[in-house]
Design a protein around this motif. Structure first.
Motif, short mmCIF file in Angstrom:
data_model
loop_
_atom_site.label_atom_id
_atom_site.label_comp_id
_atom_site.label_asym_id
_atom_site.label_seq_id
_atom_site.Cartn_x
_atom_site.Cartn_y
_atom_site.Cartn_z
N THR A 1 2.69 -4.24 -15.33
CA THR A 1 3.09 -2.87 -14.55
C THR A 1 3.92 -2.19 -15.56
OG1 THR A 1 3.21 -4.12 -12.88
CG2 THR A 1 4.74 -2.52 -12.70
N LYS B 1 1.71 3.71 -7.49
CA LYS B 1 2.60 3.73 -7.00
C LYS B 1 3.76 4.78 -6.71
CE LYS B 1 6.75 0.85 -4.12
NZ LYS B 1 7.56 -0.19 -4.23
N PHE C 1 2.32 0.67 -3.67
CA PHE C 1 0.99 0.41 -3.88
C PHE C 1 -0.54 0.65 -3.78
CE2 PHE C 1 3.68 -2.36 -6.98
CZ PHE C 1 3.72 -1.06 -8.55
N THR C 2 -1.28 1.90 -4.21
CA THR C 2 -2.62 1.91 -3.61
C THR C 2 -3.43 1.62 -4.68
OG1 THR C 2 -1.37 3.52 -2.32
CG2 THR C 2 -3.46 4.08 -3.36
N ARG C 3 -4.89 0.95 -4.47
CA ARG C 3 -5.71 0.96 -5.51
C ARG C 3 -6.90 2.17 -5.82
NH1 ARG C 3 -11.10 -3.01 -4.37
NH2 ARG C 3 -12.38 -2.93 -6.49
N LYS D 1 0.02 -0.58 -11.84
CA LYS D 1 -0.39 -2.14 -12.49
C LYS D 1 -1.80 -2.59 -12.62
CE LYS D 1 0.07 -4.69 -8.36
NZ LYS D 1 0.69 -5.03 -7.25
N ASN E 1 -8.41 -4.88 -11.25
CA ASN E 1 -7.95 -3.12 -10.10
C ASN E 1 -6.68 -3.05 -10.42
OD1 ASN E 1 -10.11 -4.44 -8.33
ND2 ASN E 1 -9.01 -5.77 -7.13
N SER F 1 -7.26 4.56 -0.13
CA SER F 1 -7.02 4.10 -1.08
C SER F 1 -8.45 4.59 -2.47
CB SER F 1 -6.93 2.83 -1.58
OG SER F 1 -8.57 2.33 -0.98
N TYR G 1 1.99 7.73 -2.78
CA TYR G 1 2.11 6.63 -2.62
C TYR G 1 2.83 5.68 -2.68
CZ TYR G 1 -2.20 8.36 -4.21
OH TYR G 1 -4.10 8.49 -3.62
N THR H 1 -3.71 -9.92 0.05
CA THR H 1 -3.24 -8.35 -0.25
C THR H 1 -2.18 -8.28 1.26
OG1 THR H 1 -4.27 -8.40 -2.01
CG2 THR H 1 -3.09 -6.51 -0.86
N TYR I 1 -3.84 -0.22 -9.63
CA TYR I 1 -2.88 0.23 -8.78
C TYR I 1 -1.63 1.45 -9.24
CZ TYR I 1 -4.46 -3.82 -5.92
OH TYR I 1 -5.20 -4.83 -5.35
#
Length: 772
Positions: free
Chosen positions: A188, A134, A141-143, A171, A130, A661, A138, A681, A132
């Motif tokens: 990250t 940011k 953190f957005t997937r 990330k 996954n 997301s 955003y 999360t 993410y």
């Protein structure tokens, strides 16, 4: 990541904020990509650009107290010198996760234009990842969509796209076989500077809606759909299109063709991934060109973007035919071996934006079609067009603008393109009014710009390297002294200002009104940009005049041209012409060998590389190989196109922590604080389903949906297309209410609205039917 910041305010106060970066090393910039596995010096420039230098490759970093220059000297004794452009100098220490955790190692990360990417080594305990983002739009953190996280066999790569200008962090979190995120093995990469694409030009002139599926700030338009097109999915992507004869529409061409009905203008971004060949497509709307993009009537607003993801998106064996269309964008992919033209704008188009395309040889023919036909052409009353930041690899007939039957001046912009050893038509202009500026003519074999048939062309601040005939007007000047280049067509007028000519080229020829030949001049050179060409100046054949469109405030857009001397550095630089990172295709032309500037021969070595090109894209993590096009069969796999079955998409988990997301979902109304912890999360915000709130989506296959609501609001049900959900369980520790088991079908549009009471939707989980 630890940084040691040096305050340079006192020093920078002595320097000019508008000065340009000067790179004096023998090979250009010696900077590297962001790499968490390396100790790096970080140079942040006043325009927001960030440059990274591996300290292991540096011998010294010096500040000249007399001149204020920052000088970085490499161990190979090459220097990068910055004059008056440095905001900060810092140092980034090798990430601790790379040393101690032995988790995901980020090998490269960088921001680009409205996108950012990260490359990482594969973690042994992960089945997928996954990723993410940011920053920018955003806040948290957005997937990323799962399709943006790809497997390249020996490494992984993720690209965040649709970003507005700003500084971002990516990330990477490995996920094990049980679907659990291994957060302690995550890595990250931060300080990734994203810039906007250059929107100067006629495509955006007096058009503020955003060309294609994106807004002018780089974000997707409200309600936009996104389709990921690979060799295996090009035939099977599907959606409902209002007005279509049959729904759902299945396949890339079928979806685009449905827009011909003129009912649906929902923005769509078609995102190409890896190599897509002609046999991979469902069918072609144009037997001559390939994909046909057509509106119902002249200048029909379509809001379509065709874009490549990453640096390796490549279309092989087809191109595009555009008719009666408005608001269409093409960007960041390569075209190889197109049938006829790479992109043909034919008949009543407007506000079309073509940029950052790599154009290679077309279909191999004979005579002047040995390299194919046109690369990018515009004709038949196509107007308000921008062609910019494209790279042409030894193309033959590069660009033709106009035929002989246009009804108006039809304004076009043509800037920051790289003519890399191409032959002619850069562009060849009939009837139209074209602004040609800041292009790099790099070893052009036959001629640069050509004007005929009453055209008006403003040629400004271009750089001509080893181009013996940089500017031609039909049957006068240089062209008039020879046998004629343009089939005896009448003349066109060219205004020239600020161009740089490398006059060392053998047989270089260029005439102005101040230095005429026996047949007149090639271009009327002005002393200033705003100087008009007198109406007393006429072409020798046809007696047409220059229309001075470029000095009319009602007809010319706002733009800031770069100095001609800077054009090669800009156009060949990181934010320059062609795909991101200049693409994954490499070839070195034989500069300065013989008369390379006059060599227009078909390059068999280059042709062989084009024909043998294969992508290293393997597929999406956790799924079987996606990449056709590189196998023995057309399209790869056992059947041409990779078979008729769609690639499995896996579970989709969409969060709404300030923004969706997953771009499948469109939000109406406001976001509210839900503050839940779901699957480990923490999520702060969700969509408020009150009298104004809604979530709309159209799944591409059958799913079982689970809704996760925050207990911060009293609502414990949701209206799905007018029917209330039932059942559910509350998780007190996580502060959420989960409603499972809702069936949703492929191609059907669903709208979630307020149920019995106001609720906050935090998560939507879609599990493929039969796989729960």
């Amino acid at each position: 990541m630890k940084k040691i910041l040096f305050c340079m305010a006192a020093l920078m106060g002595l320097l000019s904020a508008s000065a340009q970066t000067a790179l004096t090393s023998a090979t250009g910039g010696n900077d590297a990509a962001r790499d968490d596995s390396q100790n790096q010096a970080v140079v942040t420039l006043s325009d927001g650009t960030v440059k990274y230098y591996n300290t292991s490759a540096l011998q010294a970093i010096d500040i000249d107290s007399r001149t204020g220059q920052l000088i970085l000297t490499t161990t190979a004794q090459q220097r990068d010198v910055f004059r008056g452009t440095v905001a900060t100098l810092s140092f980034a220490k090798k990430a601790a996760s790379d040393i101690d955790n032995q988790g995901v190692v980020i090998t490269e990360a960088r921001g680009w234009q409205e996108s950012a990417y990260v490359m990482f080594s594969l973690y042994e305990g992960a089945t997928t990842y996954n990723v993410y983002v940011k920053g920018g739009q955003y806040a948290d953190f957005t997937r990323l969509d799962a399709e943006l996280v790809r497997n390249y066999g020996t490494y992984g790569r993720a690209d965040a796209v649709g970003l507005r200008a700003g500084t971002y962090t990516l990330k990477v979190v490995p996920v094990d076989a049980d679907g659990q995120e291994l957060t302690d093995k995550a890595s990250t990469a931060g300080n990734l500077v994203v810039k906007n694409y250059d929107r100067q030009g006629y495509a955006h002139f007096n058009y503020t809606k955003g060309v294609g599926a994106y807004n002018d700030d780089g974000t997707l338009k409200q309600g936009a759909k996104v389709f990921y097109v690979t060799a295996k999915t090009a035939k099977t992507i599907s959606t409902t299109v209002a007005g279509a004869e049959k729904n759902p529409c299945v396949g890339l061409q079928a979806i685009v063709e449905a827009y011909e009905k003129g009912v649906d203008t929902t923005p769509i971004a078609f995102r190409f991934i890896g190599l897509v060949k002609a046999a991979d497509l469902d069918y072609f709307g144009s037997s001559e060109e390939g994909i046909q993009v057509k509106g119902r009537r002249a200048d029909s607003e379509l809001n379509l973007t065709f874009e490549g993801i990453g640096d390796d998106a490549t279309l092989h064996g087809f191109g595009f035919l555009v008719r009666n269309a408005k608001s269409v964008e093409f960007r960041n992919f390569a075209i190889m071996r197109c049938m006829d033209d790479g992109i043909s704008l034919d008949t009543n188009n407007s506000n079309i934006w073509i940029h950052n395309i790599d154009v290679f040889y077309g279909k191999h023919g004979s005579g002047d079609h040995e390299k194919g036909d046109g690369s990018i052409d515009a004709k038949a009353d196509s107007k308000f067009i921008t062609v910019s930041y494209c790279r042409y690899w030894d193309t033959g007939k590069t660009n033709m603008f106009g035929m002989k039957n246009e009804g108006g001046p039809n304004y076009l912009s043509y800037h920051h393109n790289w003519f890399d050893h191409s032959d002619s038509r850069h562009p060849r202009v009939r009837t139209m009014s074209v602004h040609v500026w800041n292009n790099y003519f790099d070893n052009v074999a036959k001629y640069g710009v050509g004007a005929t048939s009453g055209a008006s062309v403003f040629v400004e601040n271009n750089y001509f390297l080893k181009t013996k005939k940089p500017i031609l007007a039909s049957l006068q000047g240089t062209d008039g002294l020879g046998s004629g280049t343009f089939s005896d067509e009448t003349g066109g007028m060219i205004k020239a200002y600020g161009n740089y000519f490398d006059r060392t080229t053998k047989n270089f020829c260029y005439y102005t009104q101040k230095n005429t030949s026996a047949k007149g001049y090639d271009a009327y050179e002005t002393a200033t940009r705003d100087e008009q060409v007198p109406q007393t100046e006429q072409t020798l054949v046809g007696a047409t005049t220059y229309n001075n469109f470029d000095t009319d405030a009602q007809l010319i857009y706002q733009y800031t041209p770069d100095a001609a001397a800077d054009v090669p550095t800009i156009v060949t630089g990181y934010y320059g012409a062609g795909r991101m990172n200049h693409g994954d295709f490499t070839y070195t032309f034989k500069d300065n060998v013989g008369n390379d500037d006059a060599d227009s021969a078909y390059d068999t070595v280059l042709a062989g590389l084009i024909d043998g090109y294969k992508s290293s894209f393997v597929g999406f993590f956790g799924e079987e190989s996606q990449q056709g096009g590189g196998g023995d069969e057309p399209g790869g796999g056992d059947e041409p196109g990779g078979g008729d079955e769609p690639a499995p998409e896996g579970t989709i988990i969409a969060t709404f922590d300030g923004a969706p997301s997953n771009s499948m979902f469109t939000v109406g109304g406001d976001y509210g604080d839900g503050k839940i912890t779901y699957d480990g999360t923490y999520l702060k915000k969700g969509v408020k389903l009150n009298s104004k709130g809604s979530i709309t989506f159209t799944p591409q296959r059958d799913y079982t949906m689970t809704l996760v609501l925050a207990t911060a609001k009293p609502g414990r049900d949701v209206s799905v297309n007018g029917t209330l959900t039932t059942g559910g369980t509350q998780n007190t520790e996580g502060a959420y209410y989960e409603i499972p088991g809702i069936t949703v079908s492929s191609g059907v549009q669903y709208k979630l609205t307020k149920g019995s009471g106001e609720s906050i939707v935090m998560v939507i989980k879609l599990e493929p039917a039969g796989q729960q």
